[in-house]
Scaffold this active site. Structure first.
Site, mmCIF file in Angstrom:
data_model
loop_
_atom_site.group_PDB
_atom_site.id
_atom_site.type_symbol
_atom_site.label_atom_id
_atom_site.label_comp_id
_atom_site.label_asym_id
_atom_site.label_seq_id
_atom_site.Cartn_x
_atom_site.Cartn_y
_atom_site.Cartn_z
ATOM 1 N N SER A 174 37.657 44.789 30.305
ATOM 2 C CA SER A 174 36.170 44.758 30.350
ATOM 3 C C SER A 174 35.456 45.769 29.259
ATOM 4 O O SER A 174 35.961 46.488 28.739
ATOM 5 C CB SER A 174 35.677 45.129 31.812
ATOM 6 O OG SER A 174 34.208 45.229 32.024
ATOM 7 N N TYR A 186 36.530 51.112 39.145
ATOM 8 C CA TYR A 186 36.562 49.906 38.192
ATOM 9 C C TYR A 186 36.595 50.326 36.509
ATOM 10 O O TYR A 186 37.604 49.881 35.865
ATOM 11 C CB TYR A 186 35.211 49.046 38.336
ATOM 12 C CG TYR A 186 35.068 47.680 37.352
ATOM 13 C CD1 TYR A 186 36.085 46.735 37.768
ATOM 14 C CD2 TYR A 186 34.536 47.541 36.288
ATOM 15 C CE1 TYR A 186 36.280 45.716 37.146
ATOM 16 C CE2 TYR A 186 34.626 46.347 35.421
ATOM 17 C CZ TYR A 186 35.293 45.395 35.896
ATOM 18 O OH TYR A 186 35.493 44.211 35.043
#
Length: 320
Positions: A174, A186
């Site tokens: 990401s 995350y």
């Protein structure tokens, strides 16, 4: 026209010609596609929805032999209904090592002596996301065990089959693996994906295996559903000790929820931008090492990641 002016014109002509040749060569170099794609097997994790589901259907349409791993029985059934008989499915929880070992054995039976051409590590979750001071160790472990440790487990289990075919490993990271803007596990997990992928790429170069990293910006998937974020953040806030709530204040909670909604509302729904990059990483003769996907990634987050840390901190504070 003086001699110096003519020299300048000639210099600029050759400079423009060189730049044009460079981009033409780059365009030709990266658009070359492999032959005999219908003989190649690709194993994809996280195919219940989102990028994994779309990629499985996309590669199936291209004639590749897709081995799709879903977390639920419903996910496998829906995917089979939408694809050809070539596509095979299996239920896989990447956090369960016994399940991963069984899936690796199943893949080996499917591919036989050909080896596995492609592995797409797509399975992942984005929540719980909240300020770090609101979270527990288990909140971090929930994401890390799936997004990072589970991905490593799947990769190591299938590595012999990838080496055998001199194939491709495509890891979904990401832009949050380049710059950390939010609390929780995350970003940490995606930084780990980047590090693991870099070390793996350098290690496997001599085996003819290519490792590619997909770095999407902000896209709308099931994992970014505002209702899911609302419920999760509300649960996290409600379990906090009163002292912590007083320290942060109700306004901090309200502002955090508001910012999450603002972010989600501008997420892109064009998931094919991501899956097209995944497909290129699997099928191109010369894939990119990294694919930063989305204009937000290319024009904001990626440039931001190269700025001095103090300047990045200042800019992010202005956005709150």
């Amino acid at each position: 026209m003086s001699c110096r002016e003519r020299q300048n014109i000639i210099m600029w002509f050759w400079l423009l010609a060189f730049v044009g040749f460079y981009f033409l060569f780059r365009w030709y170099w990266y658009r070359q596609i492999l032959q005999n794609l219908t003989d190649k097997y690709v194993f994809i994790t996280g195919c219940d929805s989102g990028f994994g589901n779309l990629l499985a259907r996309q590669l199936d349409e291209q004639g590749l032999r897709v081995l799709a791993a879903c977390l639920t029985q419903r996910g496998t059934e829906q995917l089979k209904e939408a694809t050809s008989q070539r596509l095979q499915t299996i239920i896989l929880d990447v956090t369960d090592s016994e399940n991963v070992a069984a899936a690796a054995s199943w893949v080996k039976q499917q591919v036989g002596d050909r080896g596995l051409w492609g592995l797409v590590n797509n399975a992942g979750i984005g929540s719980p996301v909240a300020p770090n001071g609101w979270l527990t160790k288990n909140d971090f472990c929930k994401i890390l065990n799936l997004n990072l440790v589970g991905m490593i487990d799947v990769t190591l289990s299938l590595l012999p089959l990838i080496r055998k075919s001199k194939g491709r490993i495509v890891n979904v990271s990401s832009i949050a693996g380049r710059i950390s803007m939010i609390g929780g596990g995350y970003s940490i997990s995606k930084y780990g994906v980047e590090a693991f992928s870099d070390s793996l790429r350098r290690e496997l170069y001599s085996f003819g295996v290519k490792v590619c990293i997909i770095e999407p910006g902000a896209f709308k998937t099931q994992l970014t559903d505002p209702k899911y974020f609302d419920e999760t953040i509300q649960q996290i806030w409600s379990r906090l000790p009163e002292e912590t709530k007083e320290n942060y204040g109700q306004a901090s909670y309200d502002n955090y929820v508001k910012n999450i909604h603002i972010m989600v509302n501008v997420f892109s729904s064009k998931l094919t931008l991501v899956t097209d990059c995944m497909e290129h990483a699997l099928t191109a003769v010369h894939p990119h090492t990294r694919y930063s996907v989305g204009w937000d990634a290319k024009l904001f987050y990626l440039p931001l990641s190269y700025l001095p840390t103090s300047l990045v901190d200042f800019l992010l504070r202005l956005m709150k």
